[in-house]
Design an enzyme around this catalytic site. Structure first.
Site, PDB file in Angstrom:
ATOM      1  N   PRO A  91       0.841  -1.207   0.000  1.00  0.00           N
ATOM      2  CA  PRO A  91       0.000   0.000   0.000  1.00  0.00           C
ATOM      3  C   PRO A  91       0.876   1.257   0.000  1.00  0.00           C
ATOM      4  O   PRO A  91       1.966   1.245   0.579  1.00  0.00           O
ATOM      5  CB  PRO A  91      -0.783  -0.104   1.315  1.00  0.00           C
ATOM      6  N   ALA A  94       1.092   4.927   3.293  1.00  0.00           N
ATOM      7  CA  ALA A  94       0.630   4.155   4.441  1.00  0.00           C
ATOM      8  C   ALA A  94       1.695   3.970   5.510  1.00  0.00           C
ATOM      9  O   ALA A  94       1.494   3.239   6.475  1.00  0.00           O
ATOM     10  CB  ALA A  94       0.140   2.787   3.954  1.00  0.00           C
ATOM     11  N   GLY A  95       2.861   4.630   5.343  1.00  0.00           N
ATOM     12  CA  GLY A  95       3.921   4.482   6.346  1.00  0.00           C
ATOM     13  C   GLY A  95       4.758   3.232   6.143  1.00  0.00           C
ATOM     14  O   GLY A  95       5.501   2.831   7.036  1.00  0.00           O
ATOM     15  N   GLY A  97       6.976   2.816   3.590  1.00  0.00           N
ATOM     16  CA  GLY A  97       8.212   3.092   2.848  1.00  0.00           C
ATOM     17  C   GLY A  97       8.097   2.944   1.344  1.00  0.00           C
ATOM     18  O   GLY A  97       9.101   2.706   0.662  1.00  0.00           O
ATOM     19  N   SER A  98       6.885   3.130   0.789  1.00  0.00           N
ATOM     20  CA  SER A  98       6.744   2.942  -0.662  1.00  0.00           C
ATOM     21  C   SER A  98       7.515   4.000  -1.441  1.00  0.00           C
ATOM     22  O   SER A  98       8.083   3.704  -2.503  1.00  0.00           O
ATOM     23  CB  SER A  98       5.267   2.936  -1.073  1.00  0.00           C
ATOM     24  N   ALA A 100      10.323   5.533  -0.609  1.00  0.00           N
ATOM     25  CA  ALA A 100      11.755   5.217  -0.575  1.00  0.00           C
ATOM     26  C   ALA A 100      12.050   4.014  -1.455  1.00  0.00           C
ATOM     27  O   ALA A 100      13.060   3.988  -2.180  1.00  0.00           O
ATOM     28  CB  ALA A 100      12.183   4.929   0.864  1.00  0.00           C
ATOM     29  N   ASP A 142      14.124   4.820   5.877  1.00  0.00           N
ATOM     30  CA  ASP A 142      13.288   4.172   4.857  1.00  0.00           C
ATOM     31  C   ASP A 142      14.103   3.690   3.654  1.00  0.00           C
ATOM     32  O   ASP A 142      14.000   2.540   3.240  1.00  0.00           O
ATOM     33  CB  ASP A 142      12.191   5.134   4.359  1.00  0.00           C
TER      34      ASP A 142
HETATM   35  C1  MEV Z   1       9.175   7.624   8.683  1.00  0.00           C
HETATM   36  O1  MEV Z   1       9.023   6.311   8.145  1.00  0.00           O
HETATM   37  C2  MEV Z   1       9.567   7.573  10.099  1.00  0.00           C
HETATM   38  C3  MEV Z   1       9.881   8.865  10.820  1.00  0.00           C
HETATM   39  O2  MEV Z   1      10.709   8.502  11.933  1.00  0.00           O
HETATM   40  C4  MEV Z   1      10.567   9.900   9.961  1.00  0.00           C
HETATM   41  C5  MEV Z   1      12.002   9.536   9.579  1.00  0.00           C
HETATM   42  O3  MEV Z   1      12.589   8.593  10.128  1.00  0.00           O
HETATM   43  O4  MEV Z   1      12.524  10.261   8.724  1.00  0.00           O
HETATM   44  C6  MEV Z   1       8.615   9.498  11.372  1.00  0.00           C
END
Ligand code: MEV
Length: 304
Positions: A91, A94-95, A97-98, A100, A142
């Site tokens: 996804p 969604a956090g 890492g897509s 990166a 990421d």
């Molecule tokens: C992003 O995946 C995680 C954070 O810690 C930001 C970062 O590491 O740059 C919120």
């Protein structure tokens, strides 16, 4: 066909504190992003978003990121005879890492199609340039995990120290709300300016949980990992990076038998991860009944 690949990532413990130099426990997702080179004129195409754009396209973060990658690889202005087609197996927004993974996969595809012979450091630099467009001043976690895979402790400036842990089954639930990495990182910075001592105390507490979690995954002690995750989530709530959907999904997961659950990545939306050995189906079913989509995957392994 030439195609570059890179993995998505999960932060098990330590997001946000990692921006301030503390360690984070992270692992690569089994799946990620593939970028395929096809005959064309140098455009970046993302069929899932209905996009086909030029490098540096004004007002478009993806076009800017593409331009930053070409600049970093000293390819700006060079005629390209391929388009680059992006396919996501995870996804997006969604956090996980897509963005990166996209950047690393694109740099790898450019490398092989143009025969650049890039060193790993050049791919990393290009990916960081793209991530800076997307996220401001990222820690670098990421794209490092996207590039190297595995499990490890990541520290800003020091990179990834691999851990001798086997891959871990994980439930990942989607809040349905886009993660807000840039906004949440800015909010944490604001809180830090208001109360540096208090925030340093919170980061130190998170760093201790990260060390406990690293020991737990190395020893295969998932109960200890789950407890560290629950406590990390409490800290993240104080950093104002949670949201009502995340809170409700964490509660649902632990009620359904998960040993631990928390947000992962920037927060403000995005995903919740839950460790629930042997109870994955129950966690997924409980989330589904509450209206949240999910999948079960493994983290910490090499590409599938
Ligand atoms: C992003 O995946 C995680 C954070 O810690 C930001 C970062 O590491 O740059 C919120």
């Amino acid at each position: 066909m030439t195609a570059g690949q890179a993995q998505g990532k999960v932060i098990l413990l330590g997001e946000h504190a990692v921006v301030y130099g503390h360690p984070a426990l992270c692992g690569a997702l089994r799946d990620g992003v593939t970028v395929e080179a096809v005959p064309g004129e140098g455009l970046l195409s993302v069929p899932a978003w209905g996009k086909r754009i030029a490098a540096g396209a004004q007002g478009d973060a993806l076009g800017q990121a593409y331009g930053a990658i070409l600049r970093s690889l000293a390819l700006s202005g060079r005629p390209l005879h391929h388009d680059f087609v992006v396919r996501f197996a995870i996804p997006t927004s969604a956090g996980l890492g897509s963005s990166a993974a996209l950047a690393v996969a694109l740099a790898r595809t450019l490398d092989s199609v143009l025969g650049l012979g890039l060193a790993a450091g050049a791919v990393a630099e290009a990916a960081l340039a793209a991530e800076t467009v997307f996220h401001g001043r990222p820690s670098g976690l990421d794209h490092t995990v996207a590039q190297h895979g595995g499990f490890g402790l990541f520290r800003r400036e020091q990179g990834l120290s691999p851990l001798p842990a086997s891959s871990l089954p994980l439930c990942i639930g989607l809040t349905g709300r886009a993660r807000d990495t840039r906004g949440r990182v800015e909010r944490v910075a604001e809180l830090y300016r208001q109360d540096p001592d208090g925030m340093q105390g919170r980061f130190a507490a998170i760093a201790a949980l990260v060390q406990r979690g690293a020991k737990a995954v190395t020893e295969g002690d998932l109960a200890a990992l789950g407890e560290a995750m629950n406590r990390n989530q409490q800290e993240l709530r104080h950093l104002e990076v949670s949201c009502p959907e995340i809170e409700s999904m964490c509660r649902i997961a632990t009620d359904a038998g998960a040993l631990g659950a928390k947000l992962t990545g920037g927060g403000g939306g995005g995903c919740v991860i839950a460790v629930a050995p042997g109870r994955e189906a129950q966690v997924q079913e409980a989330w589904r009944r509450a209206g949240f989509a999910s999948f079960v995957t493994s983290v910490g392994g090499r590409p599938s």
